[in-house]
Design an enzyme around this catalytic site. Structure first.
Site: not given
Ligand code: YH5
Length: 286
Positions: A260, A226
């Protein structure tokens, strides 16, 4: 601590790894990985799911909606088309709990019929009909905190007391679930790292993770790749693995039960090493 996910039961005594399977074409972290000629390939996605299982993931999280700012809004039909066939294919072939990352009632219902084991909602079942749909599935739910809406949530996140406000929201959503008929032992809570939070908010929530949920309610965390890792370490999205692994270990140390991640094998190694140290640090084993 156990979580009954449909026909599979997860043992949360040790932290479990949830592998991310993103079916959106425009994801920032792993965009369009499973597309071939502009079309989502069930085969490629299935291969990736299989690989994550072999690497030690006990859950696979399937998402069909992008929550990144500026992302195209997805229609219900698009989300169904992306998610449901994949849930069905994986549940027939792999021994893993399938989690669906969705806020949409129809996707919740049809995924459950296709074999999903967990409903993971970044909007904590606040959409019209979502709570009722989740109740009807009988599956456990992951309730996540978010301040604002995906498109604008990172503009100016503000809290007087970030830990108190996130905990208060999660307890309120858990109460809504138990009132609607989802028992407390089928609730997982998640502070929602990066969802309407600046770096200090994220770091504070991680440092005080144990305060966010009662001891008998499992916590799920997602920080893999993230932007917080990017900003804190000045790293592009492809260079965030070491930072993400450190956050996985720190969250497990602070009580997270489900982590996750995109990088399953590396995370499993880190968590295993942590378990080994804990096991052999017992005074009686000295
Ligand atoms: C979460 O924390 N996050 S979608 C931006 C990124 C990398 C990854 C800029 N769904 C979560 O994974 N569900 C998402 O780089 C989730 N908890 C739960 N329960 C966002 C994501 C991501 C966004």
């Amino acid at each position: 601590m156990q979580l009954v996910c449909g026909n599979r039961t997860l043992d949360l005594t040790t932290p479990q790894v949830m592998g991310i399977l993103n079916t959106t074409p425009d994801s920032f972290s792993d965009g369009g990985s499973y597309y071939q000629g502009g079309k989502l390939s069930l085969d490629i996605a299935l291969q990736r799911a299989e690989q994550m299982c072999e690497e030690g993931a006990t859950l696979i999280d399937i998402g069909g909606e992008s929550t990144r700012p500026g992302a195209e809004p997805v229609t219900e039909q698009q989300e169904l088309d992306r998610v449901v066939p994949l849930v069905e294919a994986i549940s027939q072939r792999l021994d893993v709990v399938i989690s669906v990352d969705t806020s949409t009632p129809a996707v919740i219902r049809q995924s459950a019929s296709a074999g999903a084991g967990l409903v993971n909602d970044v909007r904590a079942l606040t959409r019209d009909g979502a709570l009722e749909a989740a109740v009807a599935t009988g599956l456990p739910v992951c309730l996540m905190h978010m301040q604002g809406e995906p498109g604008t949530m990172q503009a100016q996140p503000e809290y007087a007391d970030v830990v108190g406000e996130v905990r208060g929201y999660l307890m309120e959503r858990m109460a809504a679930c138990t009132a609607a008929g989802i028992p407390r032992n089928k609730v997982v809570l998640d502070p929602g790292f990066g969802f309407g939070k600046n770096d200090v908010h994220n770091l504070t929530l991680l440092r005080r993770l144990r305060e966010l949920a009662p001891a008998d309610v499992p916590l799920l965390v997602g920080m893999s790749r993230k932007s917080m890792v990017g900003r804190l370490l000045n790293r592009e999205v492809g260079e965030r693995l070491p930072g993400s692994l450190a956050l996985a270990m720190l969250s497990a140390q602070r009580g997270a039960r489900i982590i996750r991640v995109h990088d399953v094998a590396a995370t499993v190694d880190v968590l295993r090493m942590q378990q080994l140290v804990d096991l052999h640090s017992d005074v009686s084993a000295g």
